[in-house]
Scaffold this motif. Structure first.
Motif, PDB file in Angstrom:
ATOM      1  N   ASP A 102       0.623  -1.149   0.091  1.00  0.00           N
ATOM      2  CA  ASP A 102       0.010   0.090   0.026  1.00  0.00           C
ATOM      3  C   ASP A 102       0.778   1.128   0.231  1.00  0.00           C
ATOM      4  N   VAL A 103       1.698   1.061   1.109  1.00  0.00           N
ATOM      5  CA  VAL A 103       2.994   2.033   1.208  1.00  0.00           C
ATOM      6  C   VAL A 103       3.565   2.660  -0.389  1.00  0.00           C
ATOM      7  N   LEU A 104       3.822   1.503  -1.215  1.00  0.00           N
ATOM      8  CA  LEU A 104       4.555   2.229  -2.078  1.00  0.00           C
ATOM      9  C   LEU A 104       3.652   2.251  -3.658  1.00  0.00           C
ATOM     10  N   GLN A 105       2.474   1.396  -3.307  1.00  0.00           N
ATOM     11  CA  GLN A 105       1.321   2.238  -4.229  1.00  0.00           C
ATOM     12  C   GLN A 105       1.180   3.536  -4.043  1.00  0.00           C
ATOM     13  N   ALA A 106       0.727   4.021  -3.261  1.00  0.00           N
ATOM     14  CA  ALA A 106       0.691   5.382  -2.443  1.00  0.00           C
ATOM     15  C   ALA A 106       1.454   5.935  -3.346  1.00  0.00           C
ATOM     16  N   ALA A 107       2.866   5.798  -3.180  1.00  0.00           N
ATOM     17  CA  ALA A 107       3.931   7.308  -3.166  1.00  0.00           C
ATOM     18  C   ALA A 107       3.894   6.404  -4.534  1.00  0.00           C
ATOM     19  N   ARG A 108       3.570   6.012  -5.639  1.00  0.00           N
ATOM     20  CA  ARG A 108       3.633   5.991  -6.594  1.00  0.00           C
ATOM     21  C   ARG A 108       2.591   6.757  -7.536  1.00  0.00           C
ATOM     22  N   SER A 109       1.304   6.281  -7.256  1.00  0.00           N
ATOM     23  CA  SER A 109       0.412   7.227  -7.641  1.00  0.00           C
ATOM     24  C   SER A 109       0.872   8.601  -7.223  1.00  0.00           C
ATOM     25  N   SER A 110       0.315   8.768  -5.409  1.00  0.00           N
ATOM     26  CA  SER A 110       0.988  10.400  -6.117  1.00  0.00           C
ATOM     27  C   SER A 110       1.942  11.512  -5.984  1.00  0.00           C
ATOM     28  N   ASN A 111       2.758  10.702  -6.618  1.00  0.00           N
ATOM     29  CA  ASN A 111       4.347  10.799  -7.150  1.00  0.00           C
ATOM     30  C   ASN A 111       3.987  11.169  -9.347  1.00  0.00           C
ATOM     31  N   SER A 112       3.136  10.895  -9.761  1.00  0.00           N
ATOM     32  CA  SER A 112       2.572  10.571 -10.856  1.00  0.00           C
ATOM     33  C   SER A 112       1.101  12.018 -11.108  1.00  0.00           C
ATOM     34  N   LYS A 113       0.603  11.837  -9.716  1.00  0.00           N
ATOM     35  CA  LYS A 113      -0.348  13.202 -10.135  1.00  0.00           C
ATOM     36  C   LYS A 113       0.217  13.862  -9.892  1.00  0.00           C
ATOM     37  N   ARG A 114       1.529  14.102  -9.199  1.00  0.00           N
ATOM     38  CA  ARG A 114       1.551  15.698  -8.741  1.00  0.00           C
ATOM     39  C   ARG A 114       3.413  16.142 -10.243  1.00  0.00           C
ATOM     40  N   PRO A 115       2.992  17.744 -10.573  1.00  0.00           N
ATOM     41  CA  PRO A 115       3.982  18.243 -11.196  1.00  0.00           C
ATOM     42  C   PRO A 115       5.555  17.704 -10.535  1.00  0.00           C
ATOM     43  N   ILE A 116       6.085  17.633 -11.457  1.00  0.00           N
ATOM     44  CA  ILE A 116       7.871  17.337 -10.462  1.00  0.00           C
ATOM     45  C   ILE A 116       8.562  18.402  -9.166  1.00  0.00           C
ATOM     46  N   ASP A 117       8.100  19.620  -9.047  1.00  0.00           N
ATOM     47  CA  ASP A 117       8.227  20.473  -8.146  1.00  0.00           C
ATOM     48  C   ASP A 117       7.822  19.938  -6.959  1.00  0.00           C
ATOM     49  N   GLU A 118       6.275  19.348  -7.316  1.00  0.00           N
ATOM     50  CA  GLU A 118       5.941  18.795  -5.967  1.00  0.00           C
ATOM     51  C   GLU A 118       5.581  17.542  -5.469  1.00  0.00           C
ATOM     52  N   LYS A 119       6.473  16.638  -6.079  1.00  0.00           N
ATOM     53  CA  LYS A 119       6.713  15.525  -5.915  1.00  0.00           C
ATOM     54  C   LYS A 119       6.625  15.096  -4.460  1.00  0.00           C
ATOM     55  N   LEU A 120       6.719  14.276  -4.075  1.00  0.00           N
ATOM     56  CA  LEU A 120       7.641  13.718  -2.821  1.00  0.00           C
ATOM     57  C   LEU A 120       8.775  14.967  -1.914  1.00  0.00           C
ATOM     58  N   ASN A 121       8.383  15.298  -0.995  1.00  0.00           N
ATOM     59  CA  ASN A 121       9.820  15.292  -0.932  1.00  0.00           C
ATOM     60  C   ASN A 121       9.479  16.341   0.708  1.00  0.00           C
ATOM     61  N   SER A 122      10.883  16.538   1.775  1.00  0.00           N
ATOM     62  CA  SER A 122      10.939  16.596   2.800  1.00  0.00           C
ATOM     63  C   SER A 122       9.951  18.028   3.779  1.00  0.00           C
ATOM     64  N   THR A 123       9.800  18.868   3.111  1.00  0.00           N
ATOM     65  CA  THR A 123       8.223  19.223   3.201  1.00  0.00           C
ATOM     66  C   THR A 123       6.804  18.792   3.781  1.00  0.00           C
ATOM     67  N   HIS A 124       6.425  18.701   3.091  1.00  0.00           N
ATOM     68  CA  HIS A 124       5.657  17.478   3.225  1.00  0.00           C
ATOM     69  C   HIS A 124       5.737  16.774   4.579  1.00  0.00           C
ATOM     70  N   ILE A 125       6.895  16.340   5.089  1.00  0.00           N
ATOM     71  CA  ILE A 125       7.222  15.536   6.143  1.00  0.00           C
ATOM     72  C   ILE A 125       7.386  16.310   7.469  1.00  0.00           C
ATOM     73  N   GLY A 126       7.052  17.163   7.007  1.00  0.00           N
ATOM     74  CA  GLY A 126       7.673  18.455   8.234  1.00  0.00           C
ATOM     75  C   GLY A 126       8.962  19.139   8.545  1.00  0.00           C
ATOM     76  N   ILE A 127       9.837  18.176   7.631  1.00  0.00           N
ATOM     77  CA  ILE A 127      11.359  18.829   8.008  1.00  0.00           C
ATOM     78  C   ILE A 127      11.630  20.238   7.500  1.00  0.00           C
ATOM     79  N   GLU A 128      12.124  20.353   8.222  1.00  0.00           N
ATOM     80  CA  GLU A 128      12.003  22.374   7.962  1.00  0.00           C
ATOM     81  C   GLU A 128      13.898  22.095   7.104  1.00  0.00           C
ATOM     82  N   GLY A 129      13.923  23.648   5.778  1.00  0.00           N
ATOM     83  CA  GLY A 129      15.674  23.528   5.480  1.00  0.00           C
ATOM     84  C   GLY A 129      14.819  23.643   4.225  1.00  0.00           C
TER      85      GLY A 129
END
Length: 194
Positions: free
Chosen positions: A102-129
């Motif tokens: 489920d995690v792998l599928q969610a990561a693929r699905s989420s990244n396929s729907k987002r523009p390149i600069d908004e794919k899963l990144n550190s800001t999505h999980i609350g990491i500053e910097g």
């Protein structure tokens, strides 16, 4: 000469036995790691990073992927030692293969729907910097990872269309109408060339 010939035969038998044992070990490792994922490129916390910090990262990655991951869903989590200047891989073993998938599928699905600069990144999980892309993939042991690196290059050099990994096994497919080919060892790739 007969003694040398006998030794060569014995050496060949030993090589075959060693290869067979290596494949058995590989199979056992695949079975043991079948509910395991790695999270790459996540900056390490300054100072000492605890297991709680790593569970926080894993659960918040789930939240960013619209998937609920509870701390109790994580059997084990640790960060591998890193090369200087890079973030070590976070390895998370889940309590079930279904959740891993489920995690792998969610990561693929989420990244396929987002523009390149908004794919899963550190800001999505609350990491500053600085914003850093996060890569979520199936955990592969060292031997399988090496074979996968070769399998990734193989299609470019040999006119194959697809390569992928599932359940820690590597596959190639020449085109849409051909059968999938299981790649167990480097020898399999060499046999395809020949």
């Amino acid at each position: 000469m007969s003694k040398i010939s006998a030794l060569e035969i014995k050496c060949s038998e030993n090589r075959a036995l060693i290869q067979h044992l290596e494949q058995n070990i590989e199979s056992l490792q695949r079975s043991y790691l079948k509910a395991t994922i790695d999270f790459r490129n996540i900056p390490a916390k300054k100072g000492k990073e605890s297991t709680s910090d790593l569970i926080f990262i894993v659960t918040h990655t789930g939240t960013a992927l619209n998937l609920e991951i509870n701390p109790s869903d994580v059997r084990d989590v640790y960060r591998l030692p890193n090369k200087s200047g890079s973030s070590g891989i976070i390895v998370a073993e889940f309590t079930s293969v279904l959740l891993k998938n489920d995690v792998l599928q969610a990561a693929r699905s989420s990244n396929s729907k987002r523009p390149i600069d908004e794919k899963l990144n550190s800001t999505h999980i609350g990491i500053e910097g600085k914003k850093q892309p996060i890569f979520v993939s199936e955990y592969l042991n060292l031997t399988t990872r090496k074979n996968f690196a070769q399998a990734r290059q193989f299609p470019k050099d040999n006119h194959y269309k697809y390569y992928w990994s599932t359940n820690a096994r590597i596959f190639l497919r020449k085109d849409d109408s051909s059968k999938q080919i299981l790649i167990k060892t480097e020898k399999c790739l060499n046999d395809l060339i020949n």
